[in-house]
Design a protein around this motif. Structure first.
Motif, PDB file in Angstrom:
ATOM      1  N   ARG A  63       1.030  -1.203   0.297  1.00  0.00           N
ATOM      2  CA  ARG A  63       0.370  -0.227   0.178  1.00  0.00           C
ATOM      3  C   ARG A  63       0.884   1.502  -0.066  1.00  0.00           C
ATOM      4  O   ARG A  63       0.795   2.077   0.932  1.00  0.00           O
ATOM      5  N   PRO A  64       1.214   1.961  -1.468  1.00  0.00           N
ATOM      6  CA  PRO A  64       1.962   2.753  -1.593  1.00  0.00           C
ATOM      7  C   PRO A  64       1.601   3.700  -1.056  1.00  0.00           C
ATOM      8  O   PRO A  64       2.612   4.707  -0.581  1.00  0.00           O
ATOM      9  N   GLU A  65       0.227   3.627  -0.793  1.00  0.00           N
ATOM     10  CA  GLU A  65      -0.401   5.571  -0.717  1.00  0.00           C
ATOM     11  C   GLU A  65      -0.070   5.544   1.343  1.00  0.00           C
ATOM     12  O   GLU A  65      -0.560   6.936   1.423  1.00  0.00           O
ATOM     13  N   VAL A  66       0.221   4.391   1.129  1.00  0.00           N
ATOM     14  CA  VAL A  66       0.335   4.345   3.029  1.00  0.00           C
ATOM     15  C   VAL A  66       1.518   4.857   3.063  1.00  0.00           C
ATOM     16  O   VAL A  66       2.719   4.552   3.072  1.00  0.00           O
ATOM     17  N   PRO A  67       1.814   6.160   4.273  1.00  0.00           N
ATOM     18  CA  PRO A  67       3.243   6.611   4.852  1.00  0.00           C
ATOM     19  C   PRO A  67       3.972   6.035   5.711  1.00  0.00           C
ATOM     20  O   PRO A  67       2.731   5.292   6.038  1.00  0.00           O
ATOM     21  N   ARG A  68       4.625   5.787   5.946  1.00  0.00           N
ATOM     22  CA  ARG A  68       5.829   5.221   6.571  1.00  0.00           C
ATOM     23  C   ARG A  68       5.485   5.460   7.784  1.00  0.00           C
ATOM     24  O   ARG A  68       5.346   6.253   7.978  1.00  0.00           O
ATOM     25  N   GLN A  69       5.492   4.296   8.820  1.00  0.00           N
ATOM     26  CA  GLN A  69       4.674   4.506  10.244  1.00  0.00           C
ATOM     27  C   GLN A  69       5.918   4.219  11.087  1.00  0.00           C
ATOM     28  O   GLN A  69       7.564   3.779  10.890  1.00  0.00           O
ATOM     29  N   LEU A  70       6.060   4.697  12.258  1.00  0.00           N
ATOM     30  CA  LEU A  70       6.978   4.734  13.248  1.00  0.00           C
ATOM     31  C   LEU A  70       6.133   3.237  14.320  1.00  0.00           C
ATOM     32  O   LEU A  70       5.278   3.307  14.756  1.00  0.00           O
ATOM     33  N   ARG A  71       6.285   2.650  14.212  1.00  0.00           N
ATOM     34  CA  ARG A  71       5.935   1.178  15.128  1.00  0.00           C
ATOM     35  C   ARG A  71       6.327   1.714  16.458  1.00  0.00           C
ATOM     36  O   ARG A  71       7.188   0.848  16.467  1.00  0.00           O
ATOM     37  N   CYS A  72       5.537   1.369  17.089  1.00  0.00           N
ATOM     38  CA  CYS A  72       6.006   2.282  18.418  1.00  0.00           C
ATOM     39  C   CYS A  72       5.684   0.819  19.703  1.00  0.00           C
ATOM     40  O   CYS A  72       4.202   0.395  19.880  1.00  0.00           O
ATOM     41  N   GLU A  73       6.575   0.729  20.638  1.00  0.00           N
ATOM     42  CA  GLU A  73       5.402   0.100  21.446  1.00  0.00           C
ATOM     43  C   GLU A  73       4.994   1.240  22.729  1.00  0.00           C
ATOM     44  O   GLU A  73       4.972   2.411  22.728  1.00  0.00           O
ATOM     45  N   LEU A  74       3.694   0.302  23.087  1.00  0.00           N
ATOM     46  CA  LEU A  74       2.689   1.191  23.979  1.00  0.00           C
ATOM     47  C   LEU A  74       2.231   0.907  24.971  1.00  0.00           C
ATOM     48  O   LEU A  74       1.830  -0.606  25.498  1.00  0.00           O
ATOM     49  N   LEU A  75       2.894   1.915  26.324  1.00  0.00           N
ATOM     50  CA  LEU A  75       2.030   0.728  26.996  1.00  0.00           C
ATOM     51  C   LEU A  75       0.665   1.683  28.155  1.00  0.00           C
ATOM     52  O   LEU A  75       1.247   2.867  27.931  1.00  0.00           O
ATOM     53  N   ILE A  76      -0.345   0.524  28.175  1.00  0.00           N
ATOM     54  CA  ILE A  76      -1.307   1.301  28.806  1.00  0.00           C
ATOM     55  C   ILE A  76      -1.257   1.298  30.368  1.00  0.00           C
ATOM     56  O   ILE A  76      -1.685   0.299  30.796  1.00  0.00           O
ATOM     57  N   THR A  77      -2.271   1.989  30.780  1.00  0.00           N
ATOM     58  CA  THR A  77      -2.463   2.495  31.917  1.00  0.00           C
ATOM     59  C   THR A  77      -4.082   1.510  31.562  1.00  0.00           C
ATOM     60  O   THR A  77      -4.994   2.780  31.404  1.00  0.00           O
ATOM     61  N   LEU A  78      -4.439   0.896  32.739  1.00  0.00           N
ATOM     62  CA  LEU A  78      -5.617   0.355  32.582  1.00  0.00           C
ATOM     63  C   LEU A  78      -6.707   0.947  33.305  1.00  0.00           C
ATOM     64  O   LEU A  78      -6.151   1.356  34.314  1.00  0.00           O
ATOM     65  N   ARG A  79      -7.691   1.211  33.494  1.00  0.00           N
ATOM     66  CA  ARG A  79      -8.421   1.065  34.059  1.00  0.00           C
ATOM     67  C   ARG A  79      -8.563   1.340  35.899  1.00  0.00           C
ATOM     68  O   ARG A  79      -8.627   1.180  36.847  1.00  0.00           O
ATOM     69  N   SER A  80      -8.300  -0.673  35.960  1.00  0.00           N
ATOM     70  CA  SER A  80      -7.830  -1.570  36.780  1.00  0.00           C
ATOM     71  C   SER A  80      -6.841  -0.253  37.588  1.00  0.00           C
ATOM     72  O   SER A  80      -6.269  -1.629  38.568  1.00  0.00           O
ATOM     73  N   GLY A  81      -5.787   0.267  37.421  1.00  0.00           N
ATOM     74  CA  GLY A  81      -4.384   0.925  37.795  1.00  0.00           C
ATOM     75  C   GLY A  81      -3.195  -0.082  37.019  1.00  0.00           C
ATOM     76  O   GLY A  81      -2.275  -0.766  36.990  1.00  0.00           O
ATOM     77  N   ASP A  82      -3.255  -1.814  36.007  1.00  0.00           N
ATOM     78  CA  ASP A  82      -3.135  -2.510  35.701  1.00  0.00           C
ATOM     79  C   ASP A  82      -1.976  -2.024  34.446  1.00  0.00           C
ATOM     80  O   ASP A  82      -2.582  -1.130  33.860  1.00  0.00           O
ATOM     81  N   ARG A  83      -0.830  -2.395  34.493  1.00  0.00           N
ATOM     82  CA  ARG A  83      -0.035  -2.049  32.800  1.00  0.00           C
ATOM     83  C   ARG A  83      -0.918  -2.653  31.610  1.00  0.00           C
ATOM     84  O   ARG A  83       0.451  -4.038  32.752  1.00  0.00           O
ATOM     85  N   VAL A  84      -0.312  -3.166  30.813  1.00  0.00           N
ATOM     86  CA  VAL A  84      -0.061  -3.423  29.835  1.00  0.00           C
ATOM     87  C   VAL A  84       0.781  -3.399  28.666  1.00  0.00           C
ATOM     88  O   VAL A  84       0.790  -2.415  28.475  1.00  0.00           O
ATOM     89  N   VAL A  85       0.857  -4.234  27.622  1.00  0.00           N
ATOM     90  CA  VAL A  85       2.122  -3.268  26.950  1.00  0.00           C
ATOM     91  C   VAL A  85       1.643  -4.058  25.717  1.00  0.00           C
ATOM     92  O   VAL A  85       1.189  -5.479  25.418  1.00  0.00           O
ATOM     93  N   GLY A  86       1.467  -3.141  24.237  1.00  0.00           N
ATOM     94  CA  GLY A  86       0.744  -3.512  23.483  1.00  0.00           C
ATOM     95  C   GLY A  86       2.110  -2.945  21.844  1.00  0.00           C
ATOM     96  O   GLY A  86       3.136  -2.231  22.149  1.00  0.00           O
ATOM     97  N   TRP A  87       1.260  -2.905  21.367  1.00  0.00           N
ATOM     98  CA  TRP A  87       2.419  -2.151  19.676  1.00  0.00           C
ATOM     99  C   TRP A  87       1.844  -1.124  19.312  1.00  0.00           C
ATOM    100  O   TRP A  87      -0.145  -1.700  18.409  1.00  0.00           O
ATOM    101  N   LEU A  88       1.729  -0.173  18.267  1.00  0.00           N
ATOM    102  CA  LEU A  88       0.708   1.005  17.591  1.00  0.00           C
ATOM    103  C   LEU A  88       1.560   1.838  16.686  1.00  0.00           C
ATOM    104  O   LEU A  88       2.631   2.298  17.231  1.00  0.00           O
ATOM    105  N   ASP A  89       1.452   1.815  15.627  1.00  0.00           N
ATOM    106  CA  ASP A  89       1.973   1.815  14.680  1.00  0.00           C
ATOM    107  C   ASP A  89       1.625   3.577  14.318  1.00  0.00           C
ATOM    108  O   ASP A  89       0.118   3.412  14.344  1.00  0.00           O
ATOM    109  N   VAL A  90       2.107   4.280  13.899  1.00  0.00           N
ATOM    110  CA  VAL A  90       1.491   5.991  14.160  1.00  0.00           C
ATOM    111  C   VAL A  90       2.379   6.408  13.644  1.00  0.00           C
ATOM    112  O   VAL A  90       3.816   6.783  13.018  1.00  0.00           O
ATOM    113  N   LEU A  91       2.088   7.868  12.583  1.00  0.00           N
ATOM    114  CA  LEU A  91       2.756   8.295  11.230  1.00  0.00           C
ATOM    115  C   LEU A  91       3.531   9.436  12.361  1.00  0.00           C
ATOM    116  O   LEU A  91       3.265   9.717  13.150  1.00  0.00           O
TER     117      LEU A  91
END
Length: 134
Positions: A63-91
């Motif tokens: 999909r060359p029309e979509v710009p290159r992205q930064l693939r980021c590690e994502l640390l999310i703070t949950l409603r419970s106070g727990d934290r989880v890690v995921g990935w998020l592609d960001v322009l």
């Protein structure tokens, strides 16, 4: 964008409203790494602070029309106070204006959390929800 551009080495801290916008943008663009926005809205702490750390450049060669992205590690703070890690592609144009973490201590704490908290998938399995909720 210059493909020789170095990876930004900036830790970003975002509130939940910004996280929701970034997840929705990634979803709308069909980027490879993102969580379902409805799951993020249901589980992220509404007043939480979440962190993004760029790990690599990513592009969608089919999909060359979509710009290159930064693939980021994502640390999310949950409603419970727990934290989880995921990935998020960001322009890059969405990443650059985000608030930067400048305190070394905060950066070190986030790095430690990124290395030890469960992934979103692992957390879902521990909570009994299963990965199908994403």
């Amino acid at each position: 964008m210059d493909f020789d551009q170095p990876l930004p080495r900036e830790l970003k801290a975002v509130g939940s409203a910004s996280l929701f916008r970034l997840e929705e943008r990634a979803w709308d663009l069909g980027l490879s790494r993102r969580l379902e926005p409805a799951w993020v809205r249901a589980n992220a702490a509404p007043d939480g602070i979440h962190h993004l750390w760029p790990a690599l450049w990513h592009s969608l060669s089919h999909r060359p029309e979509v710009p290159r992205q930064l693939r980021c590690e994502l640390l999310i703070t949950l409603r419970s106070g727990d934290r989880v890690v995921g990935w998020l592609d960001v322009l890059p144009d969405d990443f650059a204006p985000l608030p930067r973490v400048t305190a070394r201590e905060e950066g070190m704490k986030v790095r430690q959390l990124l290395d030890r908290v469960p992934s979103v998938r692992e957390w879902l399995l521990l909570e009994g929800g299963g990965p199908g909720q994403l």
